[in-house]
Write a protein that holds these residues in place. Structure first.
Motif, PDB file in Angstrom:
ATOM      1  N   TYR A   1      34.489 -11.348  39.254  1.00  0.00           N
ATOM      2  CA  TYR A   1      35.300 -10.214  39.666  1.00  0.00           C
ATOM      3  C   TYR A   1      34.900  -8.947  38.912  1.00  0.00           C
ATOM      4  CZ  TYR A   1      38.243 -14.079  41.221  1.00  0.00           C
ATOM      5  OH  TYR A   1      38.701 -15.226  41.818  1.00  0.00           O
ATOM      6  N   LEU A   2      35.173  -7.838  39.546  1.00  0.00           N
ATOM      7  CA  LEU A   2      35.055  -6.548  38.874  1.00  0.00           C
ATOM      8  C   LEU A   2      36.308  -5.749  39.200  1.00  0.00           C
ATOM      9  CD1 LEU A   2      33.223  -4.705  37.119  1.00  0.00           C
ATOM     10  CD2 LEU A   2      32.488  -3.630  39.268  1.00  0.00           C
ATOM     11  N   GLN A   3      37.189  -5.630  38.217  1.00  0.00           N
ATOM     12  CA  GLN A   3      38.390  -4.826  38.374  1.00  0.00           C
ATOM     13  C   GLN A   3      38.066  -3.398  37.985  1.00  0.00           C
ATOM     14  OE1 GLN A   3      41.596  -5.702  39.459  1.00  0.00           O
ATOM     15  NE2 GLN A   3      41.965  -3.487  39.352  1.00  0.00           N
ATOM     16  N   MET A   4      38.309  -2.490  38.920  1.00  0.00           N
ATOM     17  CA  MET A   4      37.971  -1.081  38.691  1.00  0.00           C
ATOM     18  C   MET A   4      39.249  -0.251  38.757  1.00  0.00           C
ATOM     19  SD  MET A   4      34.469  -0.779  40.944  1.00  0.00           S
ATOM     20  CE  MET A   4      35.325  -0.945  42.501  1.00  0.00           C
ATOM     21  N   ASN A   5      39.554   0.397  37.659  1.00  0.00           N
ATOM     22  CA  ASN A   5      40.742   1.249  37.562  1.00  0.00           C
ATOM     23  C   ASN A   5      40.340   2.696  37.318  1.00  0.00           C
ATOM     24  OD1 ASN A   5      42.352  -1.097  37.755  1.00  0.00           O
ATOM     25  ND2 ASN A   5      42.312  -1.371  35.524  1.00  0.00           N
ATOM     26  N   SER A   6      41.285   3.591  37.539  1.00  0.00           N
ATOM     27  CA  SER A   6      41.051   5.024  37.297  1.00  0.00           C
ATOM     28  C   SER A   6      39.761   5.486  37.958  1.00  0.00           C
ATOM     29  CB  SER A   6      41.015   5.301  35.776  1.00  0.00           C
ATOM     30  OG  SER A   6      42.210   4.886  35.156  1.00  0.00           O
ATOM     31  N   LEU A   7      39.612   5.119  39.206  1.00  0.00           N
ATOM     32  CA  LEU A   7      38.371   5.426  39.908  1.00  0.00           C
ATOM     33  C   LEU A   7      38.190   6.928  40.103  1.00  0.00           C
ATOM     34  CD1 LEU A   7      38.415   2.472  42.408  1.00  0.00           C
ATOM     35  CD2 LEU A   7      36.548   3.002  40.834  1.00  0.00           C
ATOM     36  N   LYS A   8      36.927   7.333  40.066  1.00  0.00           N
ATOM     37  CA  LYS A   8      36.549   8.733  40.201  1.00  0.00           C
ATOM     38  C   LYS A   8      35.621   8.872  41.401  1.00  0.00           C
ATOM     39  CE  LYS A   8      36.429   9.019  35.139  1.00  0.00           C
ATOM     40  NZ  LYS A   8      35.564   9.336  33.965  1.00  0.00           N
ATOM     41  N   PRO A   9      35.543  10.054  41.976  1.00  0.00           N
ATOM     42  CA  PRO A   9      34.610  10.241  43.099  1.00  0.00           C
ATOM     43  C   PRO A   9      33.175   9.864  42.744  1.00  0.00           C
ATOM     44  CG  PRO A   9      36.139  12.078  43.005  1.00  0.00           C
ATOM     45  CD  PRO A   9      36.409  11.238  41.782  1.00  0.00           C
ATOM     46  N   GLU A  10      32.783  10.056  41.504  1.00  0.00           N
ATOM     47  CA  GLU A  10      31.417   9.699  41.100  1.00  0.00           C
ATOM     48  C   GLU A  10      31.197   8.194  41.002  1.00  0.00           C
ATOM     49  OE1 GLU A  10      33.518  11.837  39.583  1.00  0.00           O
ATOM     50  OE2 GLU A  10      33.317  11.731  37.387  1.00  0.00           O
ATOM     51  N   ASP A  11      32.229   7.404  41.181  1.00  0.00           N
ATOM     52  CA  ASP A  11      32.079   5.950  41.240  1.00  0.00           C
ATOM     53  C   ASP A  11      31.682   5.499  42.648  1.00  0.00           C
ATOM     54  OD1 ASP A  11      34.913   5.676  39.088  1.00  0.00           O
ATOM     55  OD2 ASP A  11      32.816   5.375  38.533  1.00  0.00           O
ATOM     56  N   THR A  12      31.654   6.418  43.584  1.00  0.00           N
ATOM     57  CA  THR A  12      31.254   6.075  44.950  1.00  0.00           C
ATOM     58  C   THR A  12      29.822   5.565  44.979  1.00  0.00           C
ATOM     59  OG1 THR A  12      32.760   7.689  45.944  1.00  0.00           O
ATOM     60  CG2 THR A  12      30.848   7.018  47.252  1.00  0.00           C
TER      61      THR A  12
ATOM     62  N   GLN B   1      41.634   6.491  46.874  1.00  0.00           N
ATOM     63  CA  GLN B   1      41.760   7.834  46.319  1.00  0.00           C
ATOM     64  C   GLN B   1      41.432   7.839  44.840  1.00  0.00           C
ATOM     65  OE1 GLN B   1      45.720   9.247  47.308  1.00  0.00           O
ATOM     66  NE2 GLN B   1      44.940  10.246  49.157  1.00  0.00           N
ATOM     67  N   ALA B   2      41.017   8.976  44.355  1.00  0.00           N
ATOM     68  CA  ALA B   2      40.740   9.119  42.927  1.00  0.00           C
ATOM     69  C   ALA B   2      41.963   8.702  42.122  1.00  0.00           C
ATOM     70  CB  ALA B   2      40.348  10.549  42.604  1.00  0.00           C
TER      71      ALA B   2
ATOM     72  N   THR C   1      28.606  -4.136  48.555  1.00  0.00           N
ATOM     73  CA  THR C   1      29.846  -3.729  49.199  1.00  0.00           C
ATOM     74  C   THR C   1      30.093  -2.262  48.871  1.00  0.00           C
ATOM     75  OG1 THR C   1      32.202  -4.267  49.498  1.00  0.00           O
ATOM     76  CG2 THR C   1      31.324  -4.495  47.272  1.00  0.00           C
ATOM     77  N   GLN C   2      30.464  -1.497  49.880  1.00  0.00           N
ATOM     78  CA  GLN C   2      30.614  -0.056  49.714  1.00  0.00           C
ATOM     79  C   GLN C   2      31.957   0.268  49.066  1.00  0.00           C
ATOM     80  OE1 GLN C   2      28.476   2.674  50.640  1.00  0.00           O
ATOM     81  NE2 GLN C   2      29.984   3.833  49.443  1.00  0.00           N
ATOM     82  N   VAL C   3      31.909   1.119  48.053  1.00  0.00           N
ATOM     83  CA  VAL C   3      33.114   1.653  47.431  1.00  0.00           C
ATOM     84  C   VAL C   3      33.058   3.170  47.572  1.00  0.00           C
ATOM     85  CG1 VAL C   3      34.349   2.020  45.257  1.00  0.00           C
ATOM     86  CG2 VAL C   3      33.404  -0.230  45.800  1.00  0.00           C
ATOM     87  N   THR C   4      34.081   3.730  48.177  1.00  0.00           N
ATOM     88  CA  THR C   4      34.151   5.172  48.357  1.00  0.00           C
ATOM     89  C   THR C   4      35.437   5.688  47.729  1.00  0.00           C
ATOM     90  OG1 THR C   4      32.928   5.018  50.435  1.00  0.00           O
ATOM     91  CG2 THR C   4      34.135   7.060  50.021  1.00  0.00           C
ATOM     92  N   VAL C   5      35.297   6.642  46.824  1.00  0.00           N
ATOM     93  CA  VAL C   5      36.444   7.210  46.137  1.00  0.00           C
ATOM     94  C   VAL C   5      36.588   8.660  46.587  1.00  0.00           C
ATOM     95  CG1 VAL C   5      37.546   7.645  43.917  1.00  0.00           C
ATOM     96  CG2 VAL C   5      35.973   5.708  44.179  1.00  0.00           C
ATOM     97  N   SER C   6      37.703   8.966  47.208  1.00  0.00           N
ATOM     98  CA  SER C   6      37.930  10.321  47.698  1.00  0.00           C
ATOM     99  C   SER C   6      38.667  11.152  46.658  1.00  0.00           C
ATOM    100  CB  SER C   6      38.733  10.282  48.993  1.00  0.00           C
ATOM    101  OG  SER C   6      40.010   9.728  48.757  1.00  0.00           O
ATOM    102  N   SER C   7      38.392  12.438  46.662  1.00  0.00           N
ATOM    103  CA  SER C   7      39.017  13.331  45.676  1.00  0.00           C
ATOM    104  C   SER C   7      40.319  13.902  46.196  1.00  0.00           C
ATOM    105  CB  SER C   7      38.058  14.469  45.328  1.00  0.00           C
ATOM    106  OG  SER C   7      37.689  15.166  46.485  1.00  0.00           O
TER     107      SER C   7
END
Length: 126
Positions: free
Chosen positions: A80-91, A13-14, A120-126
C-alpha cells in the motif's frame, strides 16, 4: 515472475488523501522488496517509497516524508501507499515495482527493480 497490479488512483483535491494498492499475480510478493515510483508528464520516473520484504524497513524520497506511508500485508499479497496532504505537484502515474530481496543497490534506483506494474493515475486538483 511476479506481476504487480496497481489500483486506487483517481482525482482528488489538494489537501486530500488517497491509498494506492499493489496486488500481485503469479508469485507471492513476500519474496520481494517493493517500491513505489511516479512519473509526471515530461519528467523522469522518480522514487517515492520502498519497503523491505518483511516490512521492517521503509525508505522515502525526501519530499514525501511525513505525507506518504508505505506498508505491506504479505498475508494479502498487497503493498500500500497511503498519501495524505496531496499537492498538485503529486500528480503523476504511480507505479509499483518488485525488487529481488538479495539485491543490495540503492532502493531509489529504477534499475534495481525487475518487475513493474502498468501504473495508476493520480491527479490532484488545486
Amino acid at each position: 515472475q511476479v506481476q504487480p497490479v496497481e489500483s486506487g488512483g483517481g482525482l482528488v483535491q489538494a489537501g486530500g488523501s488517497l491509498r494506492l494498492s499493489c496486488a500481485a499475480s503469479g508469485r507471492t510478493l513476500s519474496n520481494y522488496n517493493m517500491g513505489w515510483f511516479r512519473q509526471a508528464p515530461g519528467k523522469e520516473r522518480e522514487f517515492v517509497a520502498a519497503v523491505t520484504w518483511g516490512g521492517g524497513r521503509t525508505y522515502y524520497a525526501e519530499s514525501m516524508k511525513g505525507r506518504f506511508t508505505i506498508s505491506r500485508d504479505n498475508a494479502k499479497n498487497t503493498v500500500y501507499l497511503q498519501m495524505n496532504s496531496l499537492k498538485p505537484e503529486d500528480t503523476a502515474v504511480y507505479y509499483c515495482a518488485a525488487r529481488y530481496n538479495y539485491y543490495s543497490g540503492a532502493y531509489y534506483a529504477t534499475d534495481q527493480y525487475a518487475y513493474w506494474g502498468q501504473g495508476t493515475q493520480v491527479t490532484v486538483s488545486s
